[in-house]
Motif scaffolding. Structure first.
Motif, PDB file in Angstrom:
ATOM      1  N   MET A   1     -33.392   2.482  -7.801  1.00  0.00           N
ATOM      2  CA  MET A   1     -32.505   2.955  -6.748  1.00  0.00           C
ATOM      3  C   MET A   1     -31.120   2.325  -6.889  1.00  0.00           C
ATOM      4  SD  MET A   1     -32.070   4.706  -4.088  1.00  0.00           S
ATOM      5  CE  MET A   1     -30.322   4.757  -4.263  1.00  0.00           C
ATOM      6  N   VAL A   2     -31.101   1.013  -7.018  1.00  0.00           N
ATOM      7  CA  VAL A   2     -29.830   0.303  -7.165  1.00  0.00           C
ATOM      8  C   VAL A   2     -29.130   0.714  -8.460  1.00  0.00           C
ATOM      9  CG1 VAL A   2     -28.795  -1.969  -7.507  1.00  0.00           C
ATOM     10  CG2 VAL A   2     -30.539  -1.659  -5.748  1.00  0.00           C
ATOM     11  N   ALA A   3     -29.899   0.823  -9.525  1.00  0.00           N
ATOM     12  CA  ALA A   3     -29.308   1.206 -10.812  1.00  0.00           C
ATOM     13  C   ALA A   3     -28.697   2.601 -10.753  1.00  0.00           C
ATOM     14  CB  ALA A   3     -30.363   1.129 -11.906  1.00  0.00           C
ATOM     15  N   HIS A   4     -29.385   3.541 -10.091  1.00  0.00           N
ATOM     16  CA  HIS A   4     -28.851   4.893  -9.950  1.00  0.00           C
ATOM     17  C   HIS A   4     -27.506   4.870  -9.215  1.00  0.00           C
ATOM     18  CE1 HIS A   4     -31.668   8.036 -11.332  1.00  0.00           C
ATOM     19  NE2 HIS A   4     -32.589   7.106 -11.199  1.00  0.00           N
ATOM     20  N   LYS A   5     -27.436   4.124  -8.128  1.00  0.00           N
ATOM     21  CA  LYS A   5     -26.202   4.080  -7.344  1.00  0.00           C
ATOM     22  C   LYS A   5     -25.084   3.349  -8.084  1.00  0.00           C
ATOM     23  CE  LYS A   5     -26.905   6.533  -3.689  1.00  0.00           C
ATOM     24  NZ  LYS A   5     -26.043   7.690  -3.376  1.00  0.00           N
ATOM     25  N   CYS A   6     -25.441   2.302  -8.835  1.00  0.00           N
ATOM     26  CA  CYS A   6     -24.429   1.637  -9.668  1.00  0.00           C
ATOM     27  C   CYS A   6     -23.882   2.613 -10.704  1.00  0.00           C
ATOM     28  CB  CYS A   6     -25.033   0.423 -10.361  1.00  0.00           C
ATOM     29  SG  CYS A   6     -25.280  -1.015  -9.290  1.00  0.00           S
ATOM     30  N   ALA A   7     -24.786   3.394 -11.312  1.00  0.00           N
ATOM     31  CA  ALA A   7     -24.363   4.371 -12.312  1.00  0.00           C
ATOM     32  C   ALA A   7     -23.414   5.405 -11.708  1.00  0.00           C
ATOM     33  CB  ALA A   7     -25.585   5.060 -12.916  1.00  0.00           C
ATOM     34  N   GLN A   8     -23.692   5.808 -10.464  1.00  0.00           N
ATOM     35  CA  GLN A   8     -22.826   6.783  -9.800  1.00  0.00           C
ATOM     36  C   GLN A   8     -21.429   6.234  -9.532  1.00  0.00           C
ATOM     37  OE1 GLN A   8     -24.836   8.148  -6.260  1.00  0.00           O
ATOM     38  NE2 GLN A   8     -26.628   8.886  -7.389  1.00  0.00           N
TER      39      GLN A   8
ATOM     40  N   ASN B   1     -19.948   3.782 -11.758  1.00  0.00           N
ATOM     41  CA  ASN B   1     -19.618   2.930 -12.902  1.00  0.00           C
ATOM     42  C   ASN B   1     -18.136   2.979 -13.272  1.00  0.00           C
ATOM     43  OD1 ASN B   1     -19.650   5.504 -14.119  1.00  0.00           O
ATOM     44  ND2 ASN B   1     -20.386   4.676 -16.083  1.00  0.00           N
ATOM     45  N   ASP B   2     -17.388   3.897 -12.661  1.00  0.00           N
ATOM     46  CA  ASP B   2     -15.944   3.883 -12.874  1.00  0.00           C
ATOM     47  C   ASP B   2     -15.314   2.622 -12.290  1.00  0.00           C
ATOM     48  OD1 ASP B   2     -16.668   4.886 -10.325  1.00  0.00           O
ATOM     49  OD2 ASP B   2     -14.715   5.842 -10.076  1.00  0.00           O
ATOM     50  N   GLU B   3     -15.961   2.053 -11.257  1.00  0.00           N
ATOM     51  CA  GLU B   3     -15.495   0.805 -10.657  1.00  0.00           C
ATOM     52  C   GLU B   3     -16.336  -0.400 -11.079  1.00  0.00           C
ATOM     53  OE1 GLU B   3     -13.892   0.817  -6.503  1.00  0.00           O
ATOM     54  OE2 GLU B   3     -14.991   2.715  -6.383  1.00  0.00           O
ATOM     55  N   LEU B   4     -17.631  -0.187 -11.260  1.00  0.00           N
ATOM     56  CA  LEU B   4     -18.516  -1.313 -11.542  1.00  0.00           C
ATOM     57  C   LEU B   4     -18.631  -1.625 -13.029  1.00  0.00           C
ATOM     58  CD1 LEU B   4     -21.369  -0.679  -8.947  1.00  0.00           C
ATOM     59  CD2 LEU B   4     -19.428  -2.249  -8.782  1.00  0.00           C
ATOM     60  N   GLY B   5     -18.218  -0.688 -13.882  1.00  0.00           N
ATOM     61  CA  GLY B   5     -18.170  -0.968 -15.319  1.00  0.00           C
ATOM     62  C   GLY B   5     -19.534  -0.962 -15.984  1.00  0.00           C
ATOM     63  N   ARG B   6     -19.695  -1.834 -16.991  1.00  0.00           N
ATOM     64  CA  ARG B   6     -20.939  -1.886 -17.761  1.00  0.00           C
ATOM     65  C   ARG B   6     -22.078  -2.390 -16.885  1.00  0.00           C
ATOM     66  NH1 ARG B   6     -20.417  -5.850 -21.219  1.00  0.00           N
ATOM     67  NH2 ARG B   6     -18.374  -6.549 -20.497  1.00  0.00           N
ATOM     68  N   ILE B   7     -23.251  -1.785 -17.067  1.00  0.00           N
ATOM     69  CA  ILE B   7     -24.409  -2.096 -16.230  1.00  0.00           C
ATOM     70  C   ILE B   7     -25.536  -2.629 -17.102  1.00  0.00           C
ATOM     71  CG2 ILE B   7     -26.131  -1.172 -14.638  1.00  0.00           C
ATOM     72  CD1 ILE B   7     -24.039   1.065 -13.991  1.00  0.00           C
ATOM     73  N   ALA B   8     -26.022  -3.826 -16.761  1.00  0.00           N
ATOM     74  CA  ALA B   8     -27.177  -4.419 -17.428  1.00  0.00           C
ATOM     75  C   ALA B   8     -28.335  -4.458 -16.450  1.00  0.00           C
ATOM     76  CB  ALA B   8     -26.843  -5.836 -17.893  1.00  0.00           C
TER      77      ALA B   8
ATOM     78  N   LEU C   1     -24.732   8.812 -14.227  1.00  0.00           N
ATOM     79  CA  LEU C   1     -23.522   8.122 -14.665  1.00  0.00           C
ATOM     80  C   LEU C   1     -22.280   8.941 -14.295  1.00  0.00           C
ATOM     81  CD1 LEU C   1     -24.461   6.727 -18.183  1.00  0.00           C
ATOM     82  CD2 LEU C   1     -23.661   5.368 -16.246  1.00  0.00           C
ATOM     83  N   LYS C   2     -21.380   8.316 -13.557  1.00  0.00           N
ATOM     84  CA  LYS C   2     -20.178   9.032 -13.142  1.00  0.00           C
ATOM     85  C   LYS C   2     -19.279   9.314 -14.326  1.00  0.00           C
ATOM     86  CE  LYS C   2     -16.499   9.009  -9.694  1.00  0.00           C
ATOM     87  NZ  LYS C   2     -15.943   8.295  -8.514  1.00  0.00           N
ATOM     88  N   GLN C   3     -19.191   8.374 -15.242  1.00  0.00           N
ATOM     89  CA  GLN C   3     -18.414   8.551 -16.459  1.00  0.00           C
ATOM     90  C   GLN C   3     -19.168   7.883 -17.605  1.00  0.00           C
ATOM     91  OE1 GLN C   3     -14.732   6.552 -15.388  1.00  0.00           O
ATOM     92  NE2 GLN C   3     -15.376   4.669 -16.376  1.00  0.00           N
ATOM     93  N   PRO C   4     -18.928   8.278 -18.837  1.00  0.00           N
ATOM     94  CA  PRO C   4     -19.625   7.644 -19.958  1.00  0.00           C
ATOM     95  C   PRO C   4     -19.431   6.132 -19.912  1.00  0.00           C
ATOM     96  CG  PRO C   4     -18.401   9.556 -20.700  1.00  0.00           C
ATOM     97  CD  PRO C   4     -17.989   9.326 -19.285  1.00  0.00           C
ATOM     98  N   GLY C   5     -20.520   5.404 -20.122  1.00  0.00           N
ATOM     99  CA  GLY C   5     -20.423   3.952 -20.045  1.00  0.00           C
ATOM    100  C   GLY C   5     -21.680   3.281 -20.533  1.00  0.00           C
ATOM    101  N   GLU C   6     -21.615   1.975 -20.675  1.00  0.00           N
ATOM    102  CA  GLU C   6     -22.735   1.200 -21.205  1.00  0.00           C
ATOM    103  C   GLU C   6     -23.788   0.952 -20.143  1.00  0.00           C
ATOM    104  OE1 GLU C   6     -23.150  -3.317 -22.671  1.00  0.00           O
ATOM    105  OE2 GLU C   6     -21.814  -2.100 -23.920  1.00  0.00           O
ATOM    106  N   LEU C   7     -25.026   1.208 -20.493  1.00  0.00           N
ATOM    107  CA  LEU C   7     -26.179   1.027 -19.615  1.00  0.00           C
ATOM    108  C   LEU C   7     -27.298   0.475 -20.493  1.00  0.00           C
ATOM    109  CD1 LEU C   7     -27.201   1.669 -16.686  1.00  0.00           C
ATOM    110  CD2 LEU C   7     -27.914   3.891 -17.554  1.00  0.00           C
ATOM    111  N   LYS C   8     -27.591  -0.829 -20.374  1.00  0.00           N
ATOM    112  CA  LYS C   8     -28.522  -1.451 -21.304  1.00  0.00           C
ATOM    113  C   LYS C   8     -29.619  -2.212 -20.576  1.00  0.00           C
ATOM    114  CE  LYS C   8     -27.169  -3.325 -25.115  1.00  0.00           C
ATOM    115  NZ  LYS C   8     -26.498  -4.180 -26.131  1.00  0.00           N
TER     116      LYS C   8
END
Length: 398
Positions: A1-8, A10-17, A39-46
Motif C-alpha cells: 500500500m505504502v509502496a503504491h502511493k510512493c510510486a504515485q 515519485n516525481d517528488e519522492l524520487g528513487r524508491i527502495a 509509477l507517476k514517472q519513470p524511476g528507480e524501484l528496487k
C-alpha cells in the motif's frame, strides 16, 4: 500500500527502495506497482533484503540507497532499531505505531515514554526529523483532534476516537492486520485517559453504540490504543478514549482463544519437547491479512467525536473518513484497512520532502500543522468530513 502511493508520487519522492527480510515479497510489491501502472514517472524501484533488527545492516542499506526518508511500516517490534539507524545516518524517520517489546503486553502508560520519547533530546540536538504514529489511528485521528482544537473549539472536554470496519472478508475468522499485533492490543489492561489520569479496564468491559455516517449503527468497545498516549500529553483535554467496533463472532472466537491460553506471548513446551509461542502459532494458522483484499467488500468509518465549548456554548463534532475496501483493492491491490493505514505515512513523507513537516526533531502528529496534511489526504484518497447534527461537510468547507 505504502509502496503504491510512493510510486504515485515519485516525481517528488524520487528513487524508491523496498526492504524486507524476504526479498521476494518486495519483488511481488514491485510487480504489483508495475501491473497497476502506479509509477507517476519513470524511476528507480528496487527490492532489498534486510533484517531491520540489525541496526548496522539497516544503516548500511540507508547509506547504500542514499535514502533521505525511511517509512517504517514493518512490525512495531522494529521501531527502535530502525529509529536508531535513522538517527545515526541522518535520515528522516516515520512510523505508524508505538514500539512494542515482544515479551511485554499493554505496558504501564504512557507507552511512548518507555521507548521513542527517550530519544526526544537526541533527535532535537542532531536535527533528526522523526514523526511518530502517522498511520490513520494513530495519525490522521491525531490531526483531527488538533484541527478541532485549533479551529472549532475554545476548550475540549473529551475526544473519543471511533474505529469501525463494517466490511466483510468472507473468512470464518481473520484479522485485518498482523494477528500478533492485533491480539496483543486486547489481551491485557485497557488504558484510557479519564479525568486527567490513566484509568484501567478489561477488554469488552465498556461498550457504546453509535449511529455513524454510511456504516449505520455500530457497537464499539473501549480499548487501549497508541494515540491516547500522545494526545493525553500534548493536548489539554481531560478525557481521551479509543473505541473499536467488534461483531459478536469476533468476540466469541477471541474469548475462546484467550481462555485456552492460545493468545499468550509466553513460550510453552509441547509433549514432544518443542518450545512454541501460542500467539505465534495462532498467527501462523490464520489467513494472511494481505490475502483478504481480493474478496473484501464494505466500508470503514474512523473518526473523532469531540465535545467541548465554543463561544460559551456546548459543541459536539464528529470529524471522520469513510473508506471503501473494493475501491482500495482496485487502486492498489490492498484492502481498506491497509489503505487507511498506508496513505497517511506517504502524505507525511511528501510534507517532509516539501519542508512543511521537516521538523528536525521528534514529534507526534498532533504537534504538526494539521491543514496541509488533511488537504493532501483529500487528494490521495482519504477525504475528511465534519458532522455536527444534520450538517455534514468536507472539513475545509465546514
Amino acid at each position: 500500500m505504502v509502496a503504491h502511493k510512493c510510486a504515485q508520487h515519485n516525481d517528488e519522492l524520487g528513487r524508491i527502495a523496498i526492504a524486507s527480510r524476504n526479498i521476494s515479497k518486495c519483488q511481488a510489491i514491485i510487480d504489483s506497482i508495475n501491473a497497476k501502472g502506479s509509477l507517476k514517472q519513470p524511476g528507480e524501484l528496487k527490492a532489498y533484503a534486510v533484517n531491520a533488527l540489525d541496526i548496522e545492516a539497516t544503516k548500511a542499506l540507508i547509506q547504500e540507497t542514499e535514502s533521505q526518508i525511511v517509512i517504517n511500516v514493518g512490525s512495531a517490534f522494529l521501531n527502535m532499531s530502525v529509529l536508531r539507524a535513522c538517527i545515526d545516518t541522518g535520515a528522516a524517520y516515520l512510523d505508524t505505531a508505538i514500539h512494542e517489546d515482544p515479551s511485554k503486553i499493554c505496558e504501564t502508560p504512557p507507552w511512548y515514554a518507555n521507548y521513542e520519547w527517550k530519544h526526544l533530546d537526541e533527535c532535537k540536538d542532531k536535527g533528526i526529523t522523526a514523526i511518530l504514529g502517522v498511520g490513520f489511528d494513530p495519525g490522521v485521528v491525531n490531526a483531527y483532534a488538533a484541527l478541532a482544537q485549533q479551529e472549532h473549539f475554545d476548550s475540549i472536554e473529551s475526544i473519543d476516537i471511533l474505529d469501525v470496519n463494517a466490511g466483510s472478508h468472507g473468512k470464518y475468522f481473520a484479522t485485518n492486520f498482523d494477528p500478533e499485533i492485533n491480539f496483543r492490543e486486547f489481551t491485557g489492561t485497557v488504558w484510557s485517559w479519564q479525568n486527567r489520569e490513566w484509568t484501567p479496564n478489561t477488554m469488552f468491559e465498556v461498550k457504546r453504540t453509535d449511529n455513524l455516517p454510511v456504516v449505520g449503527e455500530q457497537s464499539l468497545y473501549l480499548t487501549g490504543h497508541d494515540e491516547v498516549h500522545s494526545l493525553s500529553k500534548h493536548l489539554d483535554v481531560p478525557n481521551v478514549r479509543f473505541w473499536m467496533g467488534f461483531g459478536e463472532h469476533y468476540i466469541n472466537v477471541f474469548t475462546v482463544l484467550k481462555n485456552l491460553g492460545l493468545l499468550s506471548e509466553k513460550p510453552v513446551k509441547t509433549a514432544e519437547g518443542l518450545e512454541v509461542v501460542p500467539l505465534k502459532v495462532v498467527k501462523a494458522v490464520l489467513p494472511d491479512p494481505a490475502s483478504l483484499a481480493p474478496s473484501y467488500s464494505g466500508k470503514t468509518c474512523i473518526g473523532d467525536v469531540i465535545k467541548g465549548q465554543k463561544d460559551g456554548q456546548p459543541r459536539e463534532l464528529f470529524v471522520y473518513n469513510v473508506a471503501d475496501h473494493a475501491e482500495a483493492y482496485a487502486e492498489t491491490d490492498s484492502q481498506g484497512i491497509s489503505y487507511t493505514a498506508g496513505v497517511p505515512p506517504v502524505a507525511a513523507a511528501l510534507l517532509v520532502a516539501r519542508g512543511d513537516w521537516d521538523a528536525q526533531q521528534m514529534q507526534n502528529v498532533e504537534q504538526l500543522p494539521a491543514k496541509p496534511f488533511l488537504a493532501l489526504l483529500d487528494t490521495m484518497g482519504l477525504p475528511t468530513r465534519i458532522k455536527e447534527g444534520e450538517r455534514d461537510l468536507p472539513w475545509d468547507q465546514f
